[in-house]
Design a protein around this motif. Sequence first.
Motif, short mmCIF file in Angstrom:
data_model
loop_
_atom_site.label_atom_id
_atom_site.label_comp_id
_atom_site.label_asym_id
_atom_site.label_seq_id
_atom_site.Cartn_x
_atom_site.Cartn_y
_atom_site.Cartn_z
N PHE A 122 1.40 -1.38 0.37
CA PHE A 122 0.18 -0.16 -0.03
C PHE A 122 0.81 0.98 -0.58
N ASP A 123 2.42 1.08 0.45
CA ASP A 123 2.75 2.26 0.84
C ASP A 123 3.11 2.91 -0.40
N MET A 124 3.44 1.45 -1.20
CA MET A 124 4.38 2.15 -2.48
C MET A 124 3.37 2.02 -3.23
N THR A 125 2.27 1.95 -3.17
CA THR A 125 1.20 2.35 -4.36
C THR A 125 0.66 3.87 -4.40
N GLU A 126 1.71 4.29 -2.96
CA GLU A 126 0.79 5.52 -3.05
C GLU A 126 2.33 6.39 -2.69
N ASN A 127 3.40 6.29 -3.13
CA ASN A 127 4.29 6.54 -2.85
C ASN A 127 5.66 6.95 -4.07
N LEU A 128 5.22 5.14 -4.96
CA LEU A 128 6.58 5.40 -6.20
C LEU A 128 5.51 5.46 -7.36
N GLY A 129 4.04 6.09 -7.45
CA GLY A 129 3.96 6.43 -8.82
C GLY A 129 4.43 7.35 -9.67
N GLY A 130 5.27 6.99 -10.66
CA GLY A 130 6.15 8.71 -11.44
C GLY A 130 7.11 8.52 -11.05
N VAL A 131 7.92 7.13 -10.40
CA VAL A 131 9.33 7.38 -9.64
C VAL A 131 10.40 6.63 -11.07
N PRO A 132 11.43 7.36 -11.37
CA PRO A 132 12.35 6.18 -12.37
C PRO A 132 12.19 4.79 -12.01
N GLY A 133 12.12 3.83 -13.02
CA GLY A 133 12.00 2.64 -12.59
C GLY A 133 11.44 1.83 -11.91
N TYR A 134 10.13 2.26 -12.04
CA TYR A 134 8.60 2.32 -11.23
C TYR A 134 7.39 1.69 -12.35
N TRP A 135 6.78 2.96 -11.68
CA TRP A 135 5.74 2.43 -12.86
C TRP A 135 5.65 4.60 -13.01
N ASP A 136 4.57 4.38 -13.92
CA ASP A 136 3.94 5.97 -14.96
C ASP A 136 3.14 6.00 -13.68
N GLU A 137 2.16 5.36 -14.14
CA GLU A 137 0.65 6.09 -13.21
C GLU A 137 0.33 6.47 -11.89
N ASP A 138 -0.53 7.43 -11.11
CA ASP A 138 -0.21 8.00 -10.15
C ASP A 138 -1.28 6.67 -9.20
N THR A 139 -0.93 6.16 -8.32
CA THR A 139 -1.53 4.63 -8.49
C THR A 139 -2.06 5.49 -6.83
N SER A 140 -1.38 6.62 -5.97
CA SER A 140 -2.23 6.96 -5.55
C SER A 140 -3.24 7.71 -5.14
N ALA A 141 -3.67 7.64 -6.82
CA ALA A 141 -5.34 8.43 -6.87
C ALA A 141 -6.63 7.19 -7.56
N MET A 142 -5.85 6.09 -7.64
CA MET A 142 -6.76 4.89 -7.60
C MET A 142 -7.07 4.55 -6.23
N SER A 143 -7.88 3.62 -6.52
CA SER A 143 -8.70 2.33 -5.56
C SER A 143 -7.08 1.62 -5.20
N HIS A 144 -6.86 0.58 -4.30
CA HIS A 144 -5.74 -0.28 -3.74
C HIS A 144 -5.56 -1.34 -4.79
N GLY A 145 -7.19 -1.99 -5.56
CA GLY A 145 -6.48 -3.00 -6.31
C GLY A 145 -6.69 -2.57 -7.41
N GLU A 146 -6.96 -1.15 -7.61
CA GLU A 146 -6.01 -0.99 -9.06
C GLU A 146 -4.39 -0.51 -9.02
N GLY A 147 -4.32 -0.13 -7.81
CA GLY A 147 -2.94 0.56 -7.07
C GLY A 147 -1.83 -0.92 -7.84
N PHE A 148 -3.10 -2.45 -7.10
CA PHE A 148 -2.03 -3.12 -6.86
C PHE A 148 -1.46 -3.91 -7.87
N LEU A 149 -2.43 -3.89 -9.10
CA LEU A 149 -2.68 -4.51 -10.33
C LEU A 149 -1.73 -3.95 -11.54
N THR A 150 -2.18 -1.95 -11.50
CA THR A 150 -0.70 -1.51 -11.89
C THR A 150 0.75 -1.76 -11.96
N MET A 151 1.00 -2.24 -9.99
CA MET A 151 2.06 -2.31 -10.25
C MET A 151 2.52 -3.61 -10.28
#
Length: 248
Positions: A122-151
């Motif tokens: 959960f902490d990763m989806t809140e803080n790592l969206g857009g960080v180089p080497g991770y994912w481009d999407e803003d997962t902090s604005a998604m539901s937890h489930g959507e953020g997990f699947l994006t990750m």
Amino acid sequence: MFVDRVFVPHGLAPDRAERARWPFTVPAVAQLLNEGLTFMRPVTFLVGDNGSGKSTLVEAIAESFKLDAYGGRLARVHGRPDPTRTPLGEVLRADTTRAGARMLAGPRRSKKGFFLRAETAFDMTENLGGVPGYWDEDTSAMSHGEGFLTMFRAMFDAPGFYVMDEPEAALSFTACLQLVGLMHQLGERSAQVVCATHSPILAATPGADVIEVGDHGFRRTAWEDLELVDHWRRYLGNPNAYLRHIVP
């Protein structure tokens, strides 16, 4: 595959006093100390109840391949500048395949691995969206489930060693099915997945090796013979058979 087996070398084995303390008193951990654990298929599930030791096992398995038990990428530390190892992770070692040895010895950009644990994901989806080497999407604005699947889609995108601890925590039924498809695809593409789960949906991933963890230690079993599957089948068929013991 990248890891054939995990084991505790004789020279690192805990002494009698250490074996009398957690986590070495957990039956599955004690069995691992004595026998090691061999991986036979690209996707492996450890299935068991709370307290069975499955999370303790997958944390240490992640560490044996130089993944941080906190969660995150291979050769990277997320959230802890000075990570400590788990008691089992300190002594567990991996017998790597040639591909695994090449990956660990190669440059950072060639290292493909990730450890996902529900407590820190959960902490990763809140803080790592857009960080180089991770994912481009803003997962902090998604539901937890959507953020997990994006990750999952971003980090499990190539042959590598992927360890997951209860990834179903934020997922709906349909999202679990999507993760099944991703894990099966990874296995077909020369990746390796080791996953601890309570989910009969995930454990049904075609071609996966299923290991039941409990008071007996751990043993390979067929999906349909899992105690977890039996309980869910009975509960869905007749919830009152269980609830009459719980709800007055």
